[in-house]
Design a protein around this motif. Sequence first.
Motif, PDB file in Angstrom:
ATOM      1  N   TYR A 116       0.856  -1.188   0.000  1.00 41.45           N
ATOM      2  CA  TYR A 116       0.000   0.000   0.000  1.00 41.45           C
ATOM      3  C   TYR A 116       0.892   1.238   0.000  1.00 41.45           C
ATOM      4  N   SER A 117       0.576   2.202  -0.831  1.00 43.79           N
ATOM      5  CA  SER A 117       1.462   3.357  -1.042  1.00 43.79           C
ATOM      6  C   SER A 117       1.713   4.181   0.220  1.00 43.79           C
ATOM      7  N   GLY A 118       0.787   4.242   1.137  1.00 41.72           N
ATOM      8  CA  GLY A 118       0.976   5.044   2.335  1.00 41.72           C
ATOM      9  C   GLY A 118       1.500   4.271   3.531  1.00 41.72           C
ATOM     10  N   ALA A 119       1.864   3.012   3.346  1.00 44.71           N
ATOM     11  CA  ALA A 119       2.232   2.154   4.478  1.00 44.71           C
ATOM     12  C   ALA A 119       3.503   2.624   5.189  1.00 44.71           C
ATOM     13  N   VAL A 120       4.505   3.042   4.452  1.00 47.31           N
ATOM     14  CA  VAL A 120       5.759   3.458   5.084  1.00 47.31           C
ATOM     15  C   VAL A 120       5.526   4.673   5.972  1.00 47.31           C
ATOM     16  N   ASN A 121       4.822   5.661   5.468  1.00 51.94           N
ATOM     17  CA  ASN A 121       4.526   6.854   6.281  1.00 51.94           C
ATOM     18  C   ASN A 121       3.677   6.490   7.491  1.00 51.94           C
ATOM     19  N   LEU A 122       2.739   5.595   7.298  1.00 53.59           N
ATOM     20  CA  LEU A 122       1.892   5.162   8.404  1.00 53.59           C
ATOM     21  C   LEU A 122       2.720   4.462   9.480  1.00 53.59           C
ATOM     22  N   LEU A 123       3.575   3.529   9.066  1.00 49.99           N
ATOM     23  CA  LEU A 123       4.440   2.830  10.023  1.00 49.99           C
ATOM     24  C   LEU A 123       5.347   3.821  10.759  1.00 49.99           C
ATOM     25  N   ALA A 124       5.916   4.769  10.034  1.00 52.00           N
ATOM     26  CA  ALA A 124       6.795   5.759  10.662  1.00 52.00           C
ATOM     27  C   ALA A 124       6.036   6.593  11.692  1.00 52.00           C
ATOM     28  N   SER A 125       4.803   6.942  11.386  1.00 55.62           N
ATOM     29  CA  SER A 125       4.022   7.726  12.349  1.00 55.62           C
ATOM     30  C   SER A 125       3.699   6.896  13.586  1.00 55.62           C
ATOM     31  N   LEU A 126       3.492   5.617  13.409  1.00 52.39           N
ATOM     32  CA  LEU A 126       3.229   4.749  14.556  1.00 52.39           C
ATOM     33  C   LEU A 126       4.480   4.581  15.423  1.00 52.39           C
ATOM     34  N   VAL A 127       5.627   4.520  14.795  1.00 48.50           N
ATOM     35  CA  VAL A 127       6.889   4.427  15.540  1.00 48.50           C
ATOM     36  C   VAL A 127       7.058   5.650  16.431  1.00 48.50           C
ATOM     37  N   ARG A 128       6.667   6.817  15.935  1.00 54.24           N
ATOM     38  CA  ARG A 128       6.823   8.066  16.697  1.00 54.24           C
ATOM     39  C   ARG A 128       5.714   8.305  17.714  1.00 54.24           C
ATOM     40  N   ASP A 129       4.658   7.532  17.664  1.00 57.24           N
ATOM     41  CA  ASP A 129       3.484   7.760  18.517  1.00 57.24           C
ATOM     42  C   ASP A 129       3.746   7.249  19.935  1.00 57.24           C
ATOM     43  N   ARG A 130       4.081   8.147  20.837  1.00 57.05           N
ATOM     44  CA  ARG A 130       4.406   7.776  22.219  1.00 57.05           C
ATOM     45  C   ARG A 130       3.190   7.264  23.000  1.00 57.05           C
ATOM     46  N   ALA A 131       2.009   7.418  22.453  1.00 57.28           N
ATOM     47  CA  ALA A 131       0.819   6.887  23.119  1.00 57.28           C
ATOM     48  C   ALA A 131       0.718   5.366  22.943  1.00 57.28           C
ATOM     49  N   LEU A 132       1.460   4.829  21.978  1.00 58.00           N
ATOM     50  CA  LEU A 132       1.447   3.379  21.746  1.00 58.00           C
ATOM     51  C   LEU A 132       2.419   2.686  22.689  1.00 58.00           C
ATOM     52  N   ARG A 133       2.111   1.453  23.022  1.00 63.12           N
ATOM     53  CA  ARG A 133       3.029   0.656  23.829  1.00 63.12           C
ATOM     54  C   ARG A 133       4.334   0.466  23.069  1.00 63.12           C
ATOM     55  N   ARG A 134       5.410   0.403  23.806  1.00 60.29           N
ATOM     56  CA  ARG A 134       6.726   0.248  23.185  1.00 60.29           C
ATOM     57  C   ARG A 134       6.796  -1.010  22.318  1.00 60.29           C
ATOM     58  N   THR A 135       6.198  -2.090  22.762  1.00 52.25           N
ATOM     59  CA  THR A 135       6.231  -3.330  21.962  1.00 52.25           C
ATOM     60  C   THR A 135       5.543  -3.137  20.616  1.00 52.25           C
ATOM     61  N   HIS A 136       4.519  -2.339  20.579  1.00 50.67           N
ATOM     62  CA  HIS A 136       3.808  -2.093  19.328  1.00 50.67           C
ATOM     63  C   HIS A 136       4.632  -1.183  18.419  1.00 50.67           C
ATOM     64  N   ARG A 137       5.246  -0.167  19.007  1.00 50.48           N
ATOM     65  CA  ARG A 137       6.120   0.703  18.210  1.00 50.48           C
ATOM     66  C   ARG A 137       7.290  -0.084  17.637  1.00 50.48           C
ATOM     67  N   ARG A 138       7.817  -0.990  18.426  1.00 46.77           N
ATOM     68  CA  ARG A 138       8.945  -1.811  17.945  1.00 46.77           C
ATOM     69  C   ARG A 138       8.524  -2.713  16.793  1.00 46.77           C
ATOM     70  N   ARG A 139       7.305  -3.215  16.822  1.00 42.34           N
ATOM     71  CA  ARG A 139       6.842  -4.033  15.692  1.00 42.34           C
ATOM     72  C   ARG A 139       6.817  -3.190  14.415  1.00 42.34           C
ATOM     73  N   ALA A 140       6.347  -1.956  14.539  1.00 40.11           N
ATOM     74  CA  ALA A 140       6.340  -1.053  13.384  1.00 40.11           C
ATOM     75  C   ALA A 140       7.775  -0.761  12.935  1.00 40.11           C
ATOM     76  N   GLU A 141       8.690  -0.571  13.882  1.00 39.15           N
ATOM     77  CA  GLU A 141      10.107  -0.353  13.552  1.00 39.15           C
ATOM     78  C   GLU A 141      10.693  -1.548  12.803  1.00 39.15           C
ATOM     79  N   ARG A 142      10.383  -2.736  13.285  1.00 39.95           N
ATOM     80  CA  ARG A 142      10.893  -3.950  12.629  1.00 39.95           C
ATOM     81  C   ARG A 142      10.401  -4.046  11.190  1.00 39.95           C
ATOM     82  N   LYS A 143       9.139  -3.706  10.967  1.00 38.19           N
ATOM     83  CA  LYS A 143       8.611  -3.773   9.606  1.00 38.19           C
ATOM     84  C   LYS A 143       9.299  -2.740   8.717  1.00 38.19           C
ATOM     85  N   LEU A 144       9.527  -1.548   9.235  1.00 35.90           N
ATOM     86  CA  LEU A 144      10.246  -0.543   8.457  1.00 35.90           C
ATOM     87  C   LEU A 144      11.654  -1.032   8.119  1.00 35.90           C
TER      88      LEU A 144
END
Length: 111
Positions: free
Chosen positions: A70-98
């Motif tokens: 999906y064309s917007g997936a990278v930007n979406l994942l990056a925004s989730l990585v930066r979202d401090r409201a998310l649990r660290r484990t969830h942000r790390r999953r987004a980081e791993r995918k990036l």
Amino acid sequence: MDLLELLARDIPLHILNRVEAAAVLNSYDGERGRDLYDAATRDLGLFARDIRADSRLRVAWAVWLANVRYSGAVNLLASLVRDRALRRTHRRRAERKLAELGVHHGPPSHE
């Protein structure tokens, strides 16, 4: 094919079911399925950005979108990585995918 189209257009149906119906329709009949698939994946992207949604699901949806290119997936994942409201484990999953996608996204997230 008509049933798949009805399912893909059924807004009250769970978004993942709509996306799957649209994906199957697209694989059999790209003419009818492409627009529905694009619309369903856009909707999934919107849900992944919804801060009211469960953070685990938001990240899972973003990863799924990245998997289907999906064309917007990278930007979406990056925004989730930066979202401090998310649990660290969830942000790390987004980081791993990036990282899997070969995208440099800045310093690792820390609490």
